[in-house]
Enzyme design. Structure first.
Site, PDB file in Angstrom:
ATOM      1  N   GLY A   1      -5.179  -8.032  -0.931  1.00 29.81           N
ATOM      2  CA  GLY A   1      -6.565  -7.201   0.206  1.00 29.81           C
ATOM      3  C   GLY A   1      -6.269  -7.456   1.356  1.00 29.81           C
TER       4      GLY A   1
ATOM      5  N   LYS B   1      -8.927 -11.654 -11.558  1.00 24.83           N
ATOM      6  CA  LYS B   1      -8.505 -11.739  -9.758  1.00 24.83           C
ATOM      7  C   LYS B   1      -9.170 -11.374  -8.705  1.00 24.83           C
ATOM      8  CE  LYS B   1      -4.731  -7.916  -8.217  1.00 24.83           C
ATOM      9  NZ  LYS B   1      -3.388  -7.568  -7.963  1.00 24.83           N
TER      10      LYS B   1
ATOM     11  N   ARG C   1       0.127  -5.772  -1.576  1.00 28.80           N
ATOM     12  CA  ARG C   1       1.142  -5.723  -0.053  1.00 28.80           C
ATOM     13  C   ARG C   1       1.535  -7.121   0.408  1.00 28.80           C
ATOM     14  NH1 ARG C   1      -4.045  -3.464   2.061  1.00 28.80           N
ATOM     15  NH2 ARG C   1      -5.401  -4.444   0.048  1.00 28.80           N
TER      16      ARG C   1
ATOM     17  N   GLU D   1     -10.160  -7.559 -12.390  1.00 30.12           N
ATOM     18  CA  GLU D   1      -9.947  -7.554 -10.837  1.00 30.12           C
ATOM     19  C   GLU D   1     -11.438  -7.057 -10.538  1.00 30.12           C
ATOM     20  OE1 GLU D   1      -6.784  -4.930  -9.076  1.00 30.12           O
ATOM     21  OE2 GLU D   1      -7.449  -6.299  -7.015  1.00 30.12           O
TER      22      GLU D   1
HETATM   23  P1  13P Z   1      -3.148  -5.833  -2.781  1.00 27.86           P
HETATM   24  O1  13P Z   1      -2.993  -7.874  -2.764  1.00 27.86           O
HETATM   25  O2  13P Z   1      -2.451  -5.465  -2.107  1.00 27.86           O
HETATM   26  O3  13P Z   1      -4.863  -5.996  -2.435  1.00 27.86           O
HETATM   27  O4  13P Z   1      -2.552  -5.444  -4.183  1.00 27.86           O
HETATM   28  C1  13P Z   1      -3.149  -6.205  -5.653  1.00 27.86           C
HETATM   29  C2  13P Z   1      -3.716  -4.987  -5.734  1.00 27.86           C
HETATM   30  O5  13P Z   1      -3.575  -5.088  -7.635  1.00 27.86           O
HETATM   31  C3  13P Z   1      -4.709  -4.456  -5.636  1.00 27.86           C
HETATM   32  O6  13P Z   1      -5.641  -3.416  -6.866  1.00 27.86           O
END
Ligand code: 13P
Length: 336
Positions: A261, A218, A292, A176
Site C-alpha cells: 500500500g 488481503k 511495490r 482485498e
Molecule cells: P501493493 O503491495 O503495492 O499495495 O500492491 C498490492 C496489490 O495487489 C494492490 O492491489
C-alpha cells in the site's frame, strides 16, 4: 471443490511463503515504468514481467503470482506462455478480475470497484487459461466525513459477490479491502475504519454464502496516514493491526496476506516481522501479497536494460527471502 479450494488457499499462505502481486493495470504499470524512464508498451511490459517470473529460485519464498489480463495471455520470447513458465517455476497462477475503482454515485470522493457484470464468463475463461486464484481490490478512502456507510456497504457487497462467483468457478478469491494510507489521519482512525471495513466485509461474505476456508484475506496494515504528523512506530502498528484482525477475522480463514500500500520495502518487512516475532501465535498465518514492496528495488535496478536483468532478479529474490523470513518472525535486518 471445497477440498481443492482449501488446499490452494493454504498453499498460498503456508510454508512461510507469500504472494507476488504483479497485476498492475496498464495505467498503473505505465506510471511505474515512466518512473524508471521506460516507455510503457506491450513489449516493455512483457519484458519486465518476464524478468519477474523467470527469477531463479523464486518459489522458495513465493507461492503464487497475481497477473493482469494482458499478462496472463503473454509469452516468453521463445513462445512459452507465462502460465507455463510459472507452472515450471512451481508458482500458482492468480488473476486480477476487477475492472477498477470508479467514483461511487452519491458519495463524493469515494470509490466502488466494478467488474461483476459478465464475471462468471470471464472467470471460466481464466480457469481455462490456467488460473487457480483471483484478486479483487476494494478501495476505502479516509477523509473528514469518510468513509460513508454507503461506500463500505457497496464495496463489501461487491467483494462478496466476486468471492462467491470465484468459488463457484473453482478459484480461490483473494478478498482485498484496502483502506488507503493517503491523508493526514492518525493511526486510531485507521484502526477504526479498518475494523468497520472488515466487519462489513465478513458480514457480506456470510450473507453471500462464501466458504471462509477457501479465501485469502488481503488487508492493509493499520498505520498512520501518510501526512499525519505523528507516525506510529513498528510496535504500535503491529499491536493495532493484530487487535483489529483478532476482533474481526474468523479463525476459519486460512491466511492473511497483507498488501504493502505504499509503505517502503524495508518498513513493510519490519512491520510484518514484528507481528510474527513478538505477537504470535495467531489463528492464521500472517503473510504478504506485496506489489511495490517486493518489486521496487528490482524495477529500479532494471531500468529497461537487458544487461540489468540478473541484478534486478537478485533484488527481487532478496525481498522475497526477507519477507519470507518476516513471516517466520526471523527477519534480522537487511544484511542477513
Ligand atoms: P501493493 O503491495 O503495492 O499495495 O500492491 C498490492 C496489490 O495487489 C494492490 O492491489
Amino acid at each position: 471443490m471445497r477440498v481443492a479450494l482449501d488446499q490452494t488457499a493454504q498453499a498460498l499462505v503456508g510454508h512461510h511463503k507469500g504472494i507476488l502481486a504483479a497485476d498492475e493495470s496498464t495505467a498503473t504499470i505505465g506510471r511505474r515504468l515512466a518512473a524508471i524512464g521506460v516507455v510503457s508498451t506491450t513489449e516493455t511490459r512483457r519484458a519486465y514481467r518476464h524478468l519477474l517470473f523467470s527469477t531463479p529460485g523464486l518459489s522458495r519464498y513465493i507461492s503464487g503470482v497475481i497477473l493482469y489480463d494482458e499478462t496472463i495471455r503473454q509469452s516468453t520470447p521463445d513462445g512459452t506462455s507465462f502460465v507455463k513458465l510459472l507452472e515450471h517455476q512451481h508458482l500458482l497462477v492468480g488473476i486480477k478480475v476487477d475492472t477498477g475503482a470508479k467514483p461511487l454515485a452519491g458519495c463524493p470522493g469515494e470509490l466502488v470497484t466494478e467488474g461483476l457484470d459478465g464475471l462468471r464468463e470471464r472467470l471460466a475463461e481464466y480457469v481455462t487459461l490456467g488460473a487457480q486464484f483471483a484478486k479483487w481490490r476494494a478501495v476505502i478512502t479516509i477523509g473528514a466525513e469518510l468513509p460513508s456507510e454507503a461506500c463500505l456497504a457497496a464495496n463489501a457487497h461487491a467483494l462478496a459477490r466476486y468471492a462467491a462467483l470465484c468459488q463457484e468457478a473453482g478459484l480461490v478469491p483473494i478478498v482485498e479491502p484496502e483502506v488507503l494510507m493517503d491523508g493526514g489521519h492518525d493511526i486510531e482512525t485507521c484502526e477504526d475504519v479498518t475494523t468497520a471495513t472488515l466487519r462489513c466485509v465478513f458480514a457480506a461474505l456470510a450473507a453471500q454464502r462464501v466458504e471462509l476456508e477457501g479465501i485469502v484475506l488481503k488487508p492493509n496494515m493499520v498505520v498512520s496516514g501518510k501526512e499525519c504528523l505523528r507516525q506510529a512506530g513498528v510496535t504500535e502498528v503491529a499491536e493495532r493491526t493484530l487487535r483489529c484482525l483478532m476482533r474481526v477475522v474468523p479463525p476459519a480463514v486460512p491466511g492473511i496476506a497483507f498488501l504493502s500500500g505504499g509503505q517502503g520495502s524495508e518498513e513493510a518487512t519490519t512491520r510484518l516481522n514484528m507481528m510474527n516475532a513478538r505477537f504470535g501465535p495467531h489463528p492464521w498465518p500472517l503473510s504478504f501479497s506485496f506489489g511495490r514492496a517486493l518489486q521496487e528495488p528490482a524495477l529500479g535496478a532494471w531500468r529497461g536494460v537487458a544487461e540489468n536483468v540478473a541484478a534486478a532478479q537478485e533484488l527481487l529474490l532478496k525481498r522475497a527471502r526477507l519477507n519470507s523470513a518476516a513471516v517466520a518472525g526471523a527477519y534480522t535486518g537487511e544484511a542477513a
